[in-house]
Design a protein around this motif. Structure first.
Motif, mmCIF file in Angstrom:
data_model
loop_
_atom_site.group_PDB
_atom_site.id
_atom_site.type_symbol
_atom_site.label_atom_id
_atom_site.label_comp_id
_atom_site.label_asym_id
_atom_site.label_seq_id
_atom_site.Cartn_x
_atom_site.Cartn_y
_atom_site.Cartn_z
ATOM 1 N N ASP A 126 21.459 32.130 18.723
ATOM 2 C CA ASP A 126 22.202 32.339 17.478
ATOM 3 C C ASP A 126 22.325 33.842 17.191
ATOM 4 O O ASP A 126 21.368 34.592 17.375
ATOM 5 C CB ASP A 126 21.445 31.655 16.338
ATOM 6 C CG ASP A 126 22.063 31.986 14.991
ATOM 7 O OD1 ASP A 126 23.176 31.520 14.721
ATOM 8 O OD2 ASP A 126 21.441 32.768 14.246
ATOM 9 N N GLY A 127 23.519 34.248 16.787
ATOM 10 C CA GLY A 127 23.732 35.656 16.450
ATOM 11 C C GLY A 127 23.986 36.518 17.667
ATOM 12 O O GLY A 127 23.793 37.737 17.647
ATOM 13 N N ASN A 218 28.305 37.516 3.503
ATOM 14 C CA ASN A 218 29.242 38.447 4.132
ATOM 15 C C ASN A 218 30.331 38.774 3.111
ATOM 16 O O ASN A 218 31.294 38.025 2.948
ATOM 17 C CB ASN A 218 29.850 37.834 5.400
ATOM 18 C CG ASN A 218 30.802 38.809 6.088
ATOM 19 O OD1 ASN A 218 31.297 39.758 5.470
ATOM 20 N ND2 ASN A 218 31.054 38.589 7.365
ATOM 21 N N TRP A 252 22.361 41.584 4.920
ATOM 22 C CA TRP A 252 23.171 40.718 5.777
ATOM 23 C C TRP A 252 22.924 41.113 7.229
ATOM 24 O O TRP A 252 23.344 42.195 7.660
ATOM 25 C CB TRP A 252 24.659 40.810 5.448
ATOM 26 C CG TRP A 252 25.477 39.795 6.207
ATOM 27 C CD1 TRP A 252 26.352 40.037 7.238
ATOM 28 C CD2 TRP A 252 25.470 38.370 6.047
ATOM 29 N NE1 TRP A 252 26.894 38.863 7.701
ATOM 30 C CE2 TRP A 252 26.374 37.832 6.988
ATOM 31 C CE3 TRP A 252 24.798 37.492 5.180
ATOM 32 C CZ2 TRP A 252 26.618 36.459 7.089
ATOM 33 C CZ3 TRP A 252 25.034 36.133 5.270
ATOM 34 C CH2 TRP A 252 25.942 35.622 6.200
ATOM 35 N N SER A 255 22.835 37.539 11.872
ATOM 36 C CA SER A 255 22.194 36.464 12.635
ATOM 37 C C SER A 255 21.521 35.562 11.624
ATOM 38 O O SER A 255 20.643 36.035 10.875
ATOM 39 C CB SER A 255 21.117 37.003 13.578
ATOM 40 O OG SER A 255 21.666 37.821 14.580
ATOM 41 N N PHE A 270 20.628 32.824 0.810
ATOM 42 C CA PHE A 270 21.562 33.061 1.917
ATOM 43 C C PHE A 270 22.763 32.147 1.704
ATOM 44 O O PHE A 270 22.600 30.949 1.483
ATOM 45 C CB PHE A 270 20.884 32.735 3.248
ATOM 46 C CG PHE A 270 21.819 32.667 4.437
ATOM 47 C CD1 PHE A 270 22.397 31.454 4.821
ATOM 48 C CD2 PHE A 270 22.118 33.797 5.169
ATOM 49 C CE1 PHE A 270 23.270 31.383 5.900
ATOM 50 C CE2 PHE A 270 22.986 33.742 6.262
ATOM 51 C CZ PHE A 270 23.564 32.530 6.627
ATOM 52 N N TYR A 272 26.692 31.066 3.213
ATOM 53 C CA TYR A 272 27.915 31.127 3.988
ATOM 54 C C TYR A 272 28.809 29.999 3.457
ATOM 55 O O TYR A 272 28.829 28.905 3.999
ATOM 56 C CB TYR A 272 27.725 31.028 5.502
ATOM 57 C CG TYR A 272 28.719 31.922 6.207
ATOM 58 C CD1 TYR A 272 30.098 31.703 6.027
ATOM 59 C CD2 TYR A 272 28.343 32.993 6.946
ATOM 60 C CE1 TYR A 272 31.033 32.536 6.594
ATOM 61 C CE2 TYR A 272 29.271 33.850 7.532
ATOM 62 C CZ TYR A 272 30.619 33.620 7.335
ATOM 63 O OH TYR A 272 31.546 34.460 7.886
ATOM 64 N N ARG A 284 31.442 28.071 8.201
ATOM 65 C CA ARG A 284 31.286 28.817 9.458
ATOM 66 C C ARG A 284 30.163 28.207 10.292
ATOM 67 O O ARG A 284 30.266 28.128 11.502
ATOM 68 C CB ARG A 284 30.935 30.261 9.130
ATOM 69 C CG ARG A 284 30.259 30.985 10.276
ATOM 70 C CD ARG A 284 31.008 32.124 10.762
ATOM 71 N NE ARG A 284 30.287 32.762 11.881
ATOM 72 C CZ ARG A 284 30.893 33.526 12.769
ATOM 73 N NH1 ARG A 284 32.170 33.756 12.655
ATOM 74 N NH2 ARG A 284 30.216 34.061 13.755
ATOM 75 N N LEU A 285 29.100 27.737 9.621
ATOM 76 C CA LEU A 285 27.881 27.341 10.333
ATOM 77 C C LEU A 285 27.912 25.857 10.699
ATOM 78 O O LEU A 285 28.485 25.034 9.986
ATOM 79 C CB LEU A 285 26.652 27.675 9.480
ATOM 80 C CG LEU A 285 26.553 29.169 9.126
ATOM 81 C CD1 LEU A 285 25.427 29.432 8.142
ATOM 82 C CD2 LEU A 285 26.367 30.007 10.375
ATOM 83 N N GLU A 290 22.350 24.317 13.218
ATOM 84 C CA GLU A 290 22.114 25.510 12.389
ATOM 85 C C GLU A 290 21.718 25.088 10.977
ATOM 86 O O GLU A 290 20.573 25.249 10.569
ATOM 87 C CB GLU A 290 23.374 26.402 12.370
ATOM 88 C CG GLU A 290 23.631 27.109 13.702
ATOM 89 C CD GLU A 290 24.941 27.898 13.723
ATOM 90 O OE1 GLU A 290 25.914 27.494 13.065
ATOM 91 O OE2 GLU A 290 24.986 28.935 14.409
HETATM 92 P P1 P6P Z 1 29.790 36.782 10.313
HETATM 93 C C1 P6P Z 1 26.321 34.137 14.198
HETATM 94 O O1 P6P Z 1 27.525 34.130 14.939
HETATM 95 C C2 P6P Z 1 26.476 33.165 13.053
HETATM 96 O O2 P6P Z 1 26.771 31.896 13.543
HETATM 97 C C3 P6P Z 1 25.211 33.150 12.206
HETATM 98 O O3 P6P Z 1 24.072 33.396 12.952
HETATM 99 C C4 P6P Z 1 25.459 34.268 11.201
HETATM 100 O O4 P6P Z 1 24.791 34.050 9.966
HETATM 101 C C5 P6P Z 1 26.970 34.220 11.011
HETATM 102 O O5 P6P Z 1 27.520 33.607 12.183
HETATM 103 C C6 P6P Z 1 27.522 35.601 10.874
HETATM 104 O O6 P6P Z 1 28.876 35.449 10.523
HETATM 105 O O7 P6P Z 1 30.987 36.271 9.548
HETATM 106 O O8 P6P Z 1 28.965 37.770 9.556
HETATM 107 O O9 P6P Z 1 30.113 37.250 11.709
#
Ligand code: P6P
Length: 350
Positions: A126-127, A218, A252, A255, A270, A272, A284-285, A290
């Motif tokens: 991840d990340g 973000n 931020w 990851s 946190f 998203y 996104r997740l 995740e």
């Molecule tokens: P952004 C990493 O790709 C991920 O899946 C997560 O680990 C992380 O929190 C998020 O995407 C980051 O997203 O929009 O900052 O690139």
């Protein structure tokens, strides 16, 4: 509670194996397949130790950079994404304690041993977009019961709400390599000794403070947020001058494992969330490997985890790589966000 350095010096630290024998031995009377679960978790530890060793060599191992291919998410795969995925698949298949695997890097499930009692969903790295700039990344795993013992699983067998997880955790490849694990009742931390390759218990029963002054989101997506998230973040930014009456800090990592580890270690929230940037995409997740395992950990540490509309651990998955909005962390902050969302009528997804 953290372990003091004397314990390390005196060699009185608890290894992952002895911890699992103790924890799973205690509850053996009411949770079946404990011995197999302990062996499976040791297999995961062994695989992640190999991943940690590969990461620590960095550029010297000639394994940084992008592979010339994309995963099912349409994301360019890093060489280390593919290597980490292979290490986990090979180790868990050979271990024999898994009925099937689901990976962020694999389009479909990988059937293994139909007589095994567990399914494992994982994000191998991840990340990984942070890899080439040497920022912390991690492996996230979720362990579900294989209900149809003896039958080869299908993807549908993974479609269980996160509250059904038998265990969940992540390995954070940072300045030190940490395994954070919950069997449901508590969250404990193991530190990898790179010399011996052992994971040693170094912190017990993490607890997420109910209040915080730190948020992670973000903010480049701000113009796309729905009103409840905009309201919440604006109130945090107003600090002492606004209704919150206290200043907030922002972090931020990029990851999820890094941001969630901070929340588990010292509190925070946190987010998203769903936004209008990709209105037809729920978030996104990904839910299975995740949001679900991280929510399991955060709740076991006294925090909360929601989509805005519902508790993440209650969601019944409908697709293997399903995405969800995620808001998790300090309980009072999540309750505030839940209240803002309850008062909001979301425009139809266009
Ligand atoms: P952004 C990493 O790709 C991920 O899946 C997560 O680990 C992380 O929190 C998020 O995407 C980051 O997203 O929009 O900052 O690139």
């Amino acid at each position: 509670m953290t372990v003091n350095s004397n314990d390390a010096a005196q060699g009185t630290l608890t290894t992952l194996k002895s911890y699992l024998d103790e924890q799973l031995g205690i509850s053996s009377q009411n949770t079946p397949h404990n011995e197999s679960l302990a062996a499976l978790l040791n297999d995961i530890g062994r695989a992640c130790r190999q991943i940690s060793q590969a990461l620590n060599h960095g550029a010297l191992a000639g394994i940084l950079g992008s592979a010339a291919q994309q995963n099912v998410q349409g994301e360019t795969q890093k060489t280390l994404d593919i290597l980490s995925d292979k290490i986990l698949v090979d180790t868990l298949q050979q271990g024999g304690h898994v009925a099937a695997l689901a990976s962020e890097e694999q389009d479909d499930i990988i059937p293994c041993n139909p007589d095994a009692a567990f399914l494992v969903a994982f994000d191998p790295l991840d990340g990984s977009s942070n890899i080439d700039i040497n920022i912390s990344v991690g492996t996230i795993f979720s362990i579900l019961p294989h209900v149809k013992l003896g039958q080869m699983p299908t993807a549908q067998d993974f479609f269980q709400p996160g509250k059904q997880q038998r265990a969940a955790g992540y390995v954070l490849y940072g300045p030190s390599t940490l395994l954070i694990l919950s069997l449901g009742q508590r969250v404990d931390v193991f530190t990898l000794d790179p010399k011996s390759g052992e994971f040693y218990l170094t912190a017990e029963q993490l607890s997420v403070p109910v209040d915080t002054q730190e948020f992670a989101i973000n903010t480049s997506n701000q113009r796309h947020w729905h009103a409840p998230v905009t309201q919440y973040i604006e109130e945090c930014l107003a600090g002492k001058t606004g209704i919150r009456g206290k200043d907030f800090n922002m972090r931020w990592v990029g990851s999820m494992v890094g941001d969630v580890h901070r929340v588990l270690s010292r509190g925070g929230v946190f987010l998203y969330p769903h936004d209008r940037k990709n209105p037809g995409v729920a978030g996104r997740l990904r839910l299975l490997y995740e949001a679900s395992p991280m929510s399991f950990l955060v709740e076991a540490a006294g925090g909360a985890a929601i989509t805005g509309e519902q508790r993440i651990l209650d969601i019944m998955p409908l697709q293997l790589h399903q995405r969800v909005p995620v808001m998790l962390g300090s309980r009072h902050e999540i309750e505030r966000l839940q209240g803002y969302h309850a008062a909001y009528v979301k425009p139809d997804l266009d």
